[in-house]
Structures are given as structure tokens and as C-alpha cells.
Design an enzyme around this catalytic site. Structure first.
Site, PDB file in Angstrom:
ATOM      1  N   ARG A  48       0.840  -1.208   0.000  1.00 31.50           N
ATOM      2  CA  ARG A  48       0.000   0.000   0.000  1.00 31.50           C
ATOM      3  C   ARG A  48       0.871   1.252   0.000  1.00 31.50           C
ATOM      4  NH1 ARG A  48      -5.127  -1.796   0.341  1.00 31.50           N
ATOM      5  NH2 ARG A  48      -5.303  -3.841   1.313  1.00 31.50           N
ATOM      6  N   ASP A  49       0.438   2.230  -0.805  1.00 31.76           N
ATOM      7  CA  ASP A  49       1.160   3.500  -0.883  1.00 31.76           C
ATOM      8  C   ASP A  49       1.089   4.191   0.474  1.00 31.76           C
ATOM      9  OD1 ASP A  49       1.982   5.496  -3.522  1.00 31.76           O
ATOM     10  OD2 ASP A  49       1.683   6.443  -1.553  1.00 31.76           O
ATOM     11  N   ILE A  50       2.213   4.775   0.883  1.00 36.82           N
ATOM     12  CA  ILE A  50       2.311   5.428   2.192  1.00 36.82           C
ATOM     13  C   ILE A  50       1.478   6.708   2.243  1.00 36.82           C
ATOM     14  CG2 ILE A  50       4.316   6.924   1.779  1.00 36.82           C
ATOM     15  CD1 ILE A  50       5.529   5.690   4.360  1.00 36.82           C
ATOM     16  N   ASN A 104       4.207   6.281 -13.918  1.00 37.52           N
ATOM     17  CA  ASN A 104       4.817   7.567 -14.241  1.00 37.52           C
ATOM     18  C   ASN A 104       6.247   7.357 -14.722  1.00 37.52           C
ATOM     19  OD1 ASN A 104       2.542   9.100 -13.351  1.00 37.52           O
ATOM     20  ND2 ASN A 104       3.197   8.825 -11.231  1.00 37.52           N
ATOM     21  N   GLU A 124       8.752   9.996  -8.934  1.00 43.26           N
ATOM     22  CA  GLU A 124       9.570  10.407  -7.784  1.00 43.26           C
ATOM     23  C   GLU A 124      10.499   9.299  -7.315  1.00 43.26           C
ATOM     24  OE1 GLU A 124       6.701  11.736  -4.931  1.00 43.26           O
ATOM     25  OE2 GLU A 124       6.413  13.662  -5.960  1.00 43.26           O
ATOM     26  N   VAL A 125      10.073   8.060  -7.464  1.00 35.22           N
ATOM     27  CA  VAL A 125      10.898   6.926  -7.029  1.00 35.22           C
ATOM     28  C   VAL A 125      11.333   6.176  -8.291  1.00 35.22           C
ATOM     29  CG1 VAL A 125      11.003   4.817  -5.671  1.00 35.22           C
ATOM     30  CG2 VAL A 125       9.649   6.757  -4.834  1.00 35.22           C
ATOM     31  N   HIS A 161       7.152   1.389 -11.031  1.00 44.54           N
ATOM     32  CA  HIS A 161       6.026   0.929 -10.218  1.00 44.54           C
ATOM     33  C   HIS A 161       4.714   1.286 -10.884  1.00 44.54           C
ATOM     34  CE1 HIS A 161       7.452   4.872  -8.846  1.00 44.54           C
ATOM     35  NE2 HIS A 161       6.185   5.184  -8.645  1.00 44.54           N
ATOM     36  N   MET A 162       3.750   0.391 -10.715  1.00 47.19           N
ATOM     37  CA  MET A 162       2.393   0.607 -11.208  1.00 47.19           C
ATOM     38  C   MET A 162       1.513   0.983 -10.025  1.00 47.19           C
ATOM     39  SD  MET A 162      -0.022  -2.285 -12.921  1.00 47.19           S
ATOM     40  CE  MET A 162       0.546  -2.198 -14.615  1.00 47.19           C
ATOM     41  N   HIS A 163       0.835   2.133 -10.125  1.00 48.84           N
ATOM     42  CA  HIS A 163      -0.135   2.524  -9.094  1.00 48.84           C
ATOM     43  C   HIS A 163      -1.474   1.868  -9.440  1.00 48.84           C
ATOM     44  CE1 HIS A 163       2.106   6.207  -7.544  1.00 48.84           C
ATOM     45  NE2 HIS A 163       2.705   6.058  -8.712  1.00 48.84           N
TER      46      HIS A 163
HETATM   47  P1  AMP Z   1       5.749   8.188  -8.327  1.00 49.26           P
HETATM   48  O1  AMP Z   1       5.437   9.658  -8.226  1.00 49.26           O
HETATM   49  O2  AMP Z   1       4.989   7.523  -9.440  1.00 49.26           O
HETATM   50  O3  AMP Z   1       7.230   7.921  -8.383  1.00 49.26           O
HETATM   51  O4  AMP Z   1       5.168   7.548  -7.012  1.00 49.26           O
HETATM   52  C1  AMP Z   1       5.939   7.225  -5.893  1.00 49.26           C
HETATM   53  C2  AMP Z   1       4.974   6.779  -4.830  1.00 49.26           C
HETATM   54  O5  AMP Z   1       5.682   6.065  -3.845  1.00 49.26           O
HETATM   55  C3  AMP Z   1       4.226   7.917  -4.145  1.00 49.26           C
HETATM   56  O6  AMP Z   1       2.829   7.739  -4.314  1.00 49.26           O
HETATM   57  C4  AMP Z   1       4.652   7.761  -2.679  1.00 49.26           C
HETATM   58  O7  AMP Z   1       3.618   8.074  -1.780  1.00 49.26           O
HETATM   59  C5  AMP Z   1       5.057   6.303  -2.608  1.00 49.26           C
HETATM   60  N1  AMP Z   1       6.009   5.947  -1.585  1.00 49.26           N
HETATM   61  C6  AMP Z   1       7.215   6.539  -1.332  1.00 49.26           C
HETATM   62  N2  AMP Z   1       7.838   5.920  -0.306  1.00 49.26           N
HETATM   63  C7  AMP Z   1       7.020   4.909   0.097  1.00 49.26           C
HETATM   64  C8  AMP Z   1       7.099   3.903   1.107  1.00 49.26           C
HETATM   65  N3  AMP Z   1       8.151   3.801   1.926  1.00 49.26           N
HETATM   66  N4  AMP Z   1       6.057   3.035   1.227  1.00 49.26           N
HETATM   67  C9  AMP Z   1       5.000   3.120   0.412  1.00 49.26           C
HETATM   68  N5  AMP Z   1       4.859   4.043  -0.564  1.00 49.26           N
HETATM   69  C10 AMP Z   1       5.859   4.930  -0.719  1.00 49.26           C
END
Ligand code: AMP
Length: 116
Positions: free
Chosen positions: A30-32, A88, A96-97, A101-103
Site C-alpha cells: 500500500r502506498d504510504i 509515471n 519520484e521513485v 512501479h504501477m499505481h
Molecule cells: P511516483 O510519483 O509515481 O514515483 O510515485 C511514488 C509513490 O511512492 C508515491 O505515491 C509515494 O507516496 C510512494 N512511496 C514513497 N515511499 C514509500 C514507502 N516507503 N512506502 C509506500 N509508498 C511509498
């Protein structure tokens, strides 16, 4: 060599997460910072930084992201009403990461795909 992110530590369970699925190819948690009642990230266990880095060798794992998304959507009870899958890429995509990853987002009407 691509730089590991916090997601690699989540896959290896070195830091806590609300993990909902893991197999030999992908992990889901689950997204944080959830943007909808269901907001799950489904990621390859292998570090692929962005969609720009995928190769033909990744086709199995990329397909697995979708089969796991469908399974989790059913488990979450959002399959019938519907949901959205987002990946993204880089700055304009809002990534951002840098671990692909697939949301999986659902549980409410999500509105337009893009803000105008
Ligand atoms: P993106 O903008 O597509 O790179 O999304 C990165 C996502 O990772 C964001 O929705 C963050 O809330 C999520 N995220 C970052 N760190 C964590 C974590 N430790 N556990 C769960 N979700 C995270």
C-alpha cells in the site's frame, strides 16, 4: 548500475511496509500516502528504474504487473466499479521513485485522467 531505492529495501523486507502480495517476480504494497481508498504500488522485484529502461527480457515481469493488478483489484472489491493503473516516467510524468512501479487506484470515482 542503477541506483537502488527504498523500494528494494521493501522487497527484501529490510524496512516495513503494508505488503499485500509478493511472488518470484513482483511485490505489491500500500502506498504510504494514499490518493484513493485503494492505492497499491505493484513493482518488479528486479530494479528497472523507468519505463525507458525496459527490454524484451522484462516482458514476463511487466505482464505479471497486470495479472497481479487484476487479482488485487478483485481482492479489494473494486474490479466491478473500476479503477486506474498509472505508471509515471521521469520528470514530466511526475516520477519520484526511480524503481518502476504501477499505481493501482480505486474505491472512488477518480475523475478525469489529467488535470486541465
Ligand atoms: P511516483 O510519483 O509515481 O514515483 O510515485 C511514488 C509513490 O511512492 C508515491 O505515491 C509515494 O507516496 C510512494 N512511496 C514513497 N515511499 C514509500 C514507502 N516507503 N512506502 C509506500 N509508498 C511509498
Amino acid at each position: 548500475m542503477a541506483q537502488e531505492t527504498i523500494f528494494s529495501k521493501i522487497i527484501r523486507k529490510e524496512i516495513p511496509s503494508d505488503m499485500v502480495y509478493q511472488d518470484d517476480l513482483v511485490t505489491a504494497f500500500r502506498d504510504i500516502s494514499p490518493q484513493a481508498p485503494t492505492h497499491i504500488l505493484i513493482i518488479p522485484n528486479k530494479l528497472i528504474p523507468t519505463i525507458n529502461d525496459v527490454t524484451a527480457q522484462d516482458e514476463q515481469v511487466l505482464g505479471r504487473l497486470f495479472t497481479v493488478a487484476a487479482k488485487l483489484a478483485a481482492q479489494e472489491g473494486i474490479a466491478h466499479d473500476g479503477y486506474r493503473l498509472i505508471i509515471n516516467c521521469n520528470e514530466h510524468g511526475g516520477q519520484e521513485v526511480f524503481h518502476l512501479h504501477m499505481h493501482l487506484l480505486g474505491g472512488r470515482k477518480l475523475g478525469r485522467m489529467l488535470a486541465r
